[in-house]
Design a protein around this motif. Structure first.
Motif, PDB file in Angstrom:
ATOM      1  N   GLY A 148       0.792  -1.217   0.089  1.00 56.96           N
ATOM      2  CA  GLY A 148       0.108  -0.026   0.085  1.00 56.96           C
ATOM      3  C   GLY A 148       0.761   1.405  -0.002  1.00 56.96           C
ATOM      4  O   GLY A 148       1.681   1.613   0.822  1.00 56.96           O
ATOM      5  N   GLY A 149       0.558   2.154  -0.928  1.00 56.28           N
ATOM      6  CA  GLY A 149       1.004   3.555  -1.177  1.00 56.28           C
ATOM      7  C   GLY A 149       2.718   3.631  -1.345  1.00 56.28           C
ATOM      8  O   GLY A 149       3.043   4.694  -1.054  1.00 56.28           O
ATOM      9  N   VAL A 150       3.214   2.390  -1.838  1.00 55.48           N
ATOM     10  CA  VAL A 150       4.643   2.634  -1.962  1.00 55.48           C
ATOM     11  C   VAL A 150       4.893   3.364  -3.310  1.00 55.48           C
ATOM     12  O   VAL A 150       4.605   2.892  -4.385  1.00 55.48           O
ATOM     13  CB  VAL A 150       5.498   1.328  -2.195  1.00 55.48           C
ATOM     14  CG1 VAL A 150       6.782   1.402  -2.627  1.00 55.48           C
ATOM     15  CG2 VAL A 150       5.474   0.285  -0.936  1.00 55.48           C
ATOM     16  N   THR A 151       5.692   4.338  -3.113  1.00 60.39           N
ATOM     17  CA  THR A 151       6.204   5.452  -4.348  1.00 60.39           C
ATOM     18  C   THR A 151       7.553   5.751  -3.817  1.00 60.39           C
ATOM     19  O   THR A 151       7.988   6.115  -3.015  1.00 60.39           O
ATOM     20  CB  THR A 151       5.298   6.507  -4.363  1.00 60.39           C
ATOM     21  OG1 THR A 151       5.257   7.165  -3.229  1.00 60.39           O
ATOM     22  CG2 THR A 151       3.734   6.264  -4.768  1.00 60.39           C
ATOM     23  N   SER A 152       8.502   5.877  -5.153  1.00 57.53           N
ATOM     24  CA  SER A 152       9.812   6.223  -4.895  1.00 57.53           C
ATOM     25  C   SER A 152       9.821   7.705  -4.532  1.00 57.53           C
ATOM     26  O   SER A 152       9.182   8.641  -4.984  1.00 57.53           O
ATOM     27  CB  SER A 152      10.580   5.928  -6.248  1.00 57.53           C
ATOM     28  OG  SER A 152      11.934   6.444  -6.157  1.00 57.53           O
ATOM     29  N   THR A 153      10.856   7.954  -3.690  1.00 55.78           N
ATOM     30  CA  THR A 153      11.244   9.438  -3.389  1.00 55.78           C
ATOM     31  C   THR A 153      12.868   9.558  -3.286  1.00 55.78           C
ATOM     32  O   THR A 153      12.984  10.640  -3.043  1.00 55.78           O
ATOM     33  CB  THR A 153      10.830   9.663  -1.611  1.00 55.78           C
ATOM     34  OG1 THR A 153      11.621   8.647  -0.971  1.00 55.78           O
ATOM     35  CG2 THR A 153       9.423   9.528  -1.371  1.00 55.78           C
TER      36      THR A 153
END
Length: 234
Positions: A148-153
């Motif tokens: 859930g909600g994993v996005t690269s930063t």
């Protein structure tokens, strides 16, 4: 009225001799009956000021002791990383393509861990790579399961930025960070770090589905490959 009566009363009063011993005995008996017993319980009194102060001090010391224990339990030397272990599923964690089952191969060794400074909304996964001799080629791949909600930063590495090409893509249910050594560059012997950063849904994220691989060519021309799962303890 008989005029002789007053005179007789006066004469009787003058002739009367009181029994002093009997009177003393009666008085003593009366005093003994009203005296409290030696075993009588003394009525409770309010605590003296020093006792109240001592009680308050003991209570404060108890609170401080509990607080110190909590801090000691929570504190101490902070590890380099933490593993988020989870019970293995029936099918097991997905294997990374081309991954090696060993964390050590010849001079090459690797380890994966979630950085201890991660929080309930953001995390960093660390890849520690150690080589006992220079490498002429190296590809490091970090695979973060798209829970859930994993996005690269972003990402970083301890080796010079100009020596690598870096990419972050989504592939087969994973956020994939890939560091590739540029042709003509070398990786010196030593311990090096590669890190991928990402946002995720609120709460402690389960990293048991994450993995890493590293493929290298040693200066001697021999190949080496290592891999690790973030849910595996060593």
């Amino acid at each position: 009225m008989d005029e002789e009566l007053p005179r007789r009363l006066r004469d009787a009063a003058g002739a009367h001799r009181p029994d002093r011993e009997r009177m003393r005995a009666r008085v003593e008996r009366g005093m003994a009956g009203g005296r409290p017993s030696a075993r009588a319980v003394r009525p409770p009194r309010a605590a003296t000021p020093w006792l109240r102060v001592a009680g308050a001090t003991a209570a404060v010391c108890g609170v401080l002791a509990v607080g110190a224990f909590a801090v000691t339990s929570a504190g101490g030397d902070e590890p380099r990383g933490k593993r988020v272990a989870a019970p293995p599923s029936a099918t097991g964690a997905p294997a990374a393509p081309g991954g090696a089952p060993r964390t050590e191969d010849g001079p090459l060794w690797t380890d994966g861990a979630v950085d201890p400074h991660s929080n309930a909304y953001w995390a960093q996964s660390n890849v520690t790579l150690r080589t006992a001799e220079p490498l002429a080629s190296l590809t490091v791949e970090l695979r973060i399961a798209l829970t859930g909600g994993v996005t690269s930063t972003g990402s970083w590495r301890s080796l010079p930025e100009r020596d690598f090409t870096v990419s972050a893509t989504e592939d087969g249910g994973f956020l994939v960070y890939r560091w590739v050594l540029r042709p003509g560059r070398t990786v010196p012997a030593g311990t090096h770090t590669f890190a991928g950063q990402y946002n995720h849904a609120e709460g402690e994220r389960d990293a048991s589905g994450d993995s890493l691989t590293a493929h290298a060519v040693r200066s001697s021309g021999q190949r080496a490959a290592v891999g690790d799962s973030f849910g595996r303890d060593h």
